[in-house]
Enzyme design. Structure first.
Site, short mmCIF file in Angstrom:
data_model
loop_
_atom_site.label_atom_id
_atom_site.label_comp_id
_atom_site.label_asym_id
_atom_site.label_seq_id
_atom_site.Cartn_x
_atom_site.Cartn_y
_atom_site.Cartn_z
N HIS A 162 132.00 -9.23 -63.29
CA HIS A 162 133.44 -9.91 -63.17
C HIS A 162 134.07 -9.58 -62.00
CE1 HIS A 162 132.48 -11.62 -67.05
NE2 HIS A 162 132.54 -10.07 -67.61
N SER A 283 140.62 -11.88 -33.23
CA SER A 283 141.63 -13.03 -33.49
C SER A 283 142.30 -13.24 -32.06
CB SER A 283 142.61 -12.55 -34.53
OG SER A 283 143.79 -13.30 -34.46
N LYS A 289 142.56 -7.34 -35.73
CA LYS A 289 141.53 -8.04 -36.46
C LYS A 289 140.23 -7.90 -35.77
CE LYS A 289 142.09 -10.41 -39.59
NZ LYS A 289 142.42 -11.93 -39.64
N ASN A 291 137.01 -9.61 -37.52
CA ASN A 291 136.39 -10.66 -38.68
C ASN A 291 135.07 -10.80 -38.72
OD1 ASN A 291 139.18 -11.43 -38.90
ND2 ASN A 291 139.12 -13.12 -37.23
N GLU A 296 130.47 -15.21 -42.82
CA GLU A 296 131.42 -16.38 -43.30
C GLU A 296 130.39 -17.76 -43.10
OE1 GLU A 296 135.22 -15.94 -41.66
OE2 GLU A 296 135.79 -14.28 -42.90
N LYS A 331 113.48 -36.69 -42.81
CA LYS A 331 113.27 -35.68 -41.70
C LYS A 331 114.51 -35.02 -41.16
CE LYS A 331 109.41 -38.74 -40.28
NZ LYS A 331 110.02 -39.37 -41.38
#
Length: 473
Positions: A162, A283, A289, A291, A296, A331
């Site tokens: 969880h 970024s 940043k 990333n 992703e 295809k």
């Protein structure tokens, strides 16, 4: 190749006028099935050789056909071939150019076959070759994961259920879970090859042919195990395409799950791993940043592959036997899914090969959330003789006490623990640390470093064995 504006096309005398522009646009498949040129030419070469051996065409015609097809293949590969939408598909484009090169002998090549069995054999050949590429890509990824698992067989991290810390495991054990997943994908790939390894060439339109052809000869020439056994099924079956899309979707789902974990692990909040610059982006506005875009995009491309599977299932679900033009839609889905999966597998292998692991952050997190509570309950069962349900209750009280005092379980004193249950002794501290918890999980397939290393050895041996034998387990 010049584009001839004939009134009746190659499918001929039945039609007095050419197709409307819209009909031509919806009917043509050359924009995508040109990808099958090598398979189409290989099928034609095998068919021509068989026709000559059976005395259906002359040796001279066979020689001219063979020479012409070789020239066409060279033209295509050198970018000198002019594909025509008026000629609909790869089969007609090749045949028309062959007629320009060698004359009437080209018309004898289509004896005892149809575009129905021709496209079926071309497509099977292409999918078979793609499955072999997928096999190799999966082996490469598994080898990368095995190397990292061996390296981190004893690197402690939290195991989750969880997405909540559950019990300590090792990073190597976690990676071996993905080895098992991708191992099943590899097994599905190899099983799929076995099922599609039958040659439909010679089924003709749907009923076979009255010519004395040798289908076993063409099957062997094209590398198939044997010919298909029912001419109707031969031209109407697309199970091999559906199976490819199905295994691709399952494999992509495994890749997506791993990509999701990379995204989570690489956040500052987790800090378990750091991606290399090669698989990250920055970024345009936030200079700090980094990333995880490769991960992703793998996650996103899974939806694309799943969509292709659903699309082809929907195309095939209502088709009566035998061939219907609907099947022309098979295809593009397979071509795109194959390209997408191949890219995703390569990206994941690259990411996992040079990812940096923050073992200290993993270890800190492994001890959070009272992750050794199960070890306390097991100790109470094993050493104090409590029924598990009672041990579970006692452990819950210990967790509540530790939580109220802002301590880890192993930081509770013996007196505090004995106040919860008098059977607890100082021996309990031998199981409450994260490291001892992990070492104790020695059951087959468990997370102990020794067992992780054993499973790594098994998989390395298995890959070598399968490579040598050329078959699945």
């Amino acid at each position: 190749m010049s584009e001839k504006k004939t009134s009746n096309q190659m499918w001929g005398g039945r039609f007095a006028s050419g197709p409307a522009a819209v009909m031509e646009a919806i009917n043509a498949s050359i924009s995508f099935d040109r990808k099958l040129y090598a398979q189409d030419i290989a099928g034609s070469l095998a068919h021509a050789q068989m026709l000559a051996k059976q005395g259906i065409i002359s040796a001279d015609d066979h020689a001219r056909i063979t020479e012409g097809l070789a020239a066409i293949k060279a033209e295509i590969e050198e970018g000198r071939f002019a594909f025509s939408t008026r000629l609909e598909d790869i089969h007609m484009n090749v045949e028309a150019r062959l007629a320009e090169l060698i004359g009437p002998a080209a018309g004898r090549l289509h004896t005892a076959r149809s575009r129905n069995d021709q496209v079926a054999v071309d497509f099977r050949l292409w999918v078979k070759e793609e499955l072999q590429k997928t096999d190799a890509a999966l082996v490469r990824l598994i080898e990368v994961l095995l190397a990292r698992a061996a390296e981190h067989a004893a690197t402690v991290m939290p195991g989750f259920t969880h997405l909540q810390a559950a019990q300590p495991v090792t990073f190597g054990h976690h990676l071996m879970a993905y080895v098992e997943m991708f191992g099943r994908d590899l097994s599905r790939v190899r099983d799929a090859v076995v099922r599609l390894d039958e040659c439909p060439l010679g089924a003709a339109a749907l009923a076979g042919t009255s010519f004395p052809i040798d289908r076993h000869m063409t099957a062997a020439a094209l590398g198939f195990r044997e010919p298909t056994r029912n001419s109707i099924d031969s031209v109407s079956d697309r199970d091999f395409a559906l199976e490819f899309l199905s295994l691709a979707a399952i494999c992509a789902t495994h890749l997506s799950r791993m990509a999701e974990e990379i995204v989570i692990w690489s956040t500052p909040q987790f800090g378990f791993v750091r991606l290399s610059d090669a698989f990250s982006t920055g970024s345009s506005i936030m200079p700090q940043k980094k990333n995880p875009d490769a991960a992703e995009l793998i996650r996103a491309k899974t939806g694309r592959i799943n969509g292709h599977l659903l699309a082809l299932l929907t195309v095939m679900k209502g088709l009566p036997l035998a061939y219907s033009k609907d099947m022309q839609e098979d295809k593009e889905a397979v071509f795109d899914a194959a390209e997408t999966l191949e890219l995703a597998l390569a990206a994941m292998a690259g990411m996992m090969g040079d990812i940096t692991v923050n073992a200290a952050a993993m270890k800190r997190a492994a001890g959070a959330g009272f992750s050794t509570a199960t070890d306390l309950a097991d100790w109470l069962v094993r050493e104090a003789g409590l029924p598990f349900r009672e041990a579970h209750h006692v452990t819950g009280r210990a967790v509540a006490l530790a939580d109220s005092r802002g301590k880890a379980l192993e930081k509770l004193s013996l007196d505090e623990l004995k106040a919860i249950h008098p059977a607890i002794t100082d021996e309990v501290f031998s199981v409450l640390s994260v490291a001892s918890s992990v070492r104790s999980r020695t059951s087959f397939g468990g997370t102990s470093p020794a067992e992780v290393r054993r499973q790594v050895r098994y998989w390395k041996t298995r890959l070598k064995r399968d490579a040598k034998a050329g078959k699945t387990r």
